[in-house]
Scaffold this motif. Structure first.
Motif, PDB file in Angstrom:
ATOM      1  N   LYS A   1       5.491   4.997   0.471  1.00 42.30           N
ATOM      2  CA  LYS A   1       6.044   6.441   0.842  1.00 42.30           C
ATOM      3  C   LYS A   1       7.580   6.116   1.499  1.00 42.30           C
ATOM      4  O   LYS A   1       8.616   6.496   0.982  1.00 42.30           O
ATOM      5  N   GLN A   2       7.551   5.076   2.298  1.00 41.95           N
ATOM      6  CA  GLN A   2       8.699   4.704   3.109  1.00 41.95           C
ATOM      7  C   GLN A   2       9.952   4.401   1.889  1.00 41.95           C
ATOM      8  O   GLN A   2      11.000   4.291   1.788  1.00 41.95           O
ATOM      9  N   GLU A   3       9.224   3.079   1.019  1.00 42.13           N
ATOM     10  CA  GLU A   3      10.259   2.723   0.098  1.00 42.13           C
ATOM     11  C   GLU A   3      10.794   3.379  -0.729  1.00 42.13           C
ATOM     12  O   GLU A   3      12.126   3.300  -0.834  1.00 42.13           O
TER      13      GLU A   3
ATOM     14  N   GLY B   1       0.739  -1.298  -0.065  1.00 38.26           N
ATOM     15  CA  GLY B   1      -0.038  -0.029   0.120  1.00 38.26           C
ATOM     16  C   GLY B   1       0.611   1.281   0.073  1.00 38.26           C
ATOM     17  O   GLY B   1       2.121   1.123  -0.020  1.00 38.26           O
ATOM     18  N   PRO B   2       0.226   2.277  -0.120  1.00 38.50           N
ATOM     19  CA  PRO B   2       0.810   3.841  -0.077  1.00 38.50           C
ATOM     20  C   PRO B   2       1.782   4.104   1.170  1.00 38.50           C
ATOM     21  O   PRO B   2       2.611   4.753   0.950  1.00 38.50           O
TER      22      PRO B   2
ATOM     23  N   GLY C   1       0.365   8.638  -5.207  1.00 46.65           N
ATOM     24  CA  GLY C   1       0.802   9.655  -4.240  1.00 46.65           C
ATOM     25  C   GLY C   1       2.238   9.416  -3.327  1.00 46.65           C
ATOM     26  O   GLY C   1       2.485  10.238  -2.519  1.00 46.65           O
ATOM     27  N   ILE C   2       2.972   8.323  -3.529  1.00 44.73           N
ATOM     28  CA  ILE C   2       3.919   7.966  -3.117  1.00 44.73           C
ATOM     29  C   ILE C   2       5.345   8.737  -3.148  1.00 44.73           C
ATOM     30  O   ILE C   2       6.271   8.774  -2.590  1.00 44.73           O
TER      31      ILE C   2
ATOM     32  N   TYR D   1       9.528   7.569 -12.088  1.00 45.69           N
ATOM     33  CA  TYR D   1       8.153   7.221 -11.857  1.00 45.69           C
ATOM     34  C   TYR D   1       7.195   7.824 -12.911  1.00 45.69           C
ATOM     35  O   TYR D   1       6.013   7.169 -13.225  1.00 45.69           O
ATOM     36  N   GLU D   2       7.560   8.908 -13.537  1.00 48.28           N
ATOM     37  CA  GLU D   2       6.962   9.384 -14.464  1.00 48.28           C
ATOM     38  C   GLU D   2       6.845   8.386 -15.697  1.00 48.28           C
ATOM     39  O   GLU D   2       5.727   8.232 -16.304  1.00 48.28           O
TER      40      GLU D   2
END
Length: 367
Positions: A276-278, A271-272, A290-291, A304-305
């Motif tokens: 984000k931590q990853e 999950g998100p 949103g990460i 990421y793009e």
């Protein structure tokens, strides 16, 4: 709930998980590649279908990029979720390109001309390490996507219908052969990590690498000035819009004694919040939306793009092939790289193994 984590190196893990997944030693939740690598387990009824749990939980399903989640679908079955998004791009040394006045190539002919210019100026054009054989499959898979009709390519990836008789498969190996003079010497003697270090230390101008390697390059040479471009366009019967790559993630054993706990853990792991931590701590992305908020690393944002903008992934070629066909492809391409086999001879061997695979799959289904 206690969670016990074990790990292993890539090749060793692939061999081990094939053995234990059908045994009492199978982990409740385990790492598995999308495509044929996992789908063999589905055919044997060894993976949990998580479709209902995922799609009926709107908060969960709306929090992930469905374009990446769908890579873990087989028909109506959702059998896993991405933990690490990935794709293949050419990384190039901007300083070397600028010094020689080179433009980023868009077509195959332009790419070969860039390689030739680099070679004439005493620079190794492409760092390449095929010691473990899988790197060659990423080249072959990308070229196949360009030159082989998509319907034919997908048919041949299915072990029950795979034939590989389309002459464009030979053409793909012809294109691969054109690159051999531009690799470093003896690529089969180098691992991919060694090749990446050749590029990182500016001893080669380019490398065909994965986006998840961006943190490794930064570690090997923080000052390296490099950019990325997609596989050069080859005019052919395939689909040039496909992005070579595939998410890598986790699946749940169909025999788990803790299905609810396994689902909860999978929801958390992919999950998100973990995403984000990853990305902040490791430089990898999962499929969470949103990460990258607050991320400042421009190379990772660019990566990421690329992933976020992909409409369709093509899957790693080696993970998409039936095991025996994959092994034969890796072997013959390695021999081809050494100049000891022709593309026609290579495809003849693959066609034979593909026919044998049809029989193996049919026998398994009949039993």
């Amino acid at each position: 709930m206690d969670i016990v984590v074990t790990s292993a190196q890539n090749n060793a893990y692939k061999e081990k998980i094939k053995v234990v997944v059908g045994s009492d030693e199978c982990p409740d939740v385990f790492f598995s590649w999308a495509g044929e690598f996992s789908e063999r387990f589905i055919r044997a009824g060894l993976l949990m279908d998580i479709s209902d749990e995922f799609y009926n939980d709107e908060e969960w399903s709306s929090s992930l990029l469905l374009s990446q989640v769908n890579e873990y679908r087989d028909g109506d079955v959702l059998y896993g979720l991405p933990f690490r998004l990935d794709a293949k791009m050419f990384f190039y040394n901007i300083d070397i390109f600028n010094e020689l006045g080179l433009e980023v190539p868009e077509t195959w002919d332009e790419f070969i001309q860039v390689c030739e210019t680099l070679k004439q100026n005493g620079i190794t054009p492409i760092a390449y390490g095929n010691q473990d054989q899988w790197p060659s499959s990423h080249y072959i898979g990308s070229i196949n996507q360009m030159v082989v009709n998509n319907e034919t390519r997908l048919k041949d990836l299915e072990p029950s219908t795979g034939e590989f008789t389309d002459p464009n498969y030979v053409l793909a190996l012809d294109y691969y052969q054109q690159l051999i003079p531009y690799f470093n010497d003896s690529p089969n003697a180098y691992s991919h990590d060694m090749a990446r270090n050749i590029f990182s230390q500016e001893n080669a101008a380019m490398i065909y690498a994965e986006l998840v390697e961006i943190p490794y390059i930064k570690e090997e040479n923080p000052d390296l000035n490099y950019g990325m471009f997609g596989f050069p366009l080859i005019e052919g019967e395939g689909d040039p819009t496909l992005l070579t790559g595939s998410p890598e993630g986790f699946v749940i054993s169909a025999n788990t004694k803790y299905p609810e706990e396994a689902i909860d853990f999978l929801k958390y792991l992919t999950g998100p919040e973990v995403g984000k931590q990853e990305v902040q701590e490791v430089g990898w992305f999962n499929a969470g939306k949103g990460i990258v908020d607050g991320l400042e690393d421009q190379k990772l944002l660019e990566a990421y793009e690329i992933l976020e903008g992909a409409e369709k992934m093509a899957g790693w070629f080696d993970s998409s092939l039936y095991s025996t066909v994959c092994n034969e492809y890796l072997i013959v391409t390695s021999v081809l790289t050494n100049g000891e086999m022709t593309p026609e001879e290579a495809m003849s061997k693959i066609q034979k193994v593909a026919q044998e695979a049809q029989t193996l799959v049919q026998d398994t289904e009949d039993n």
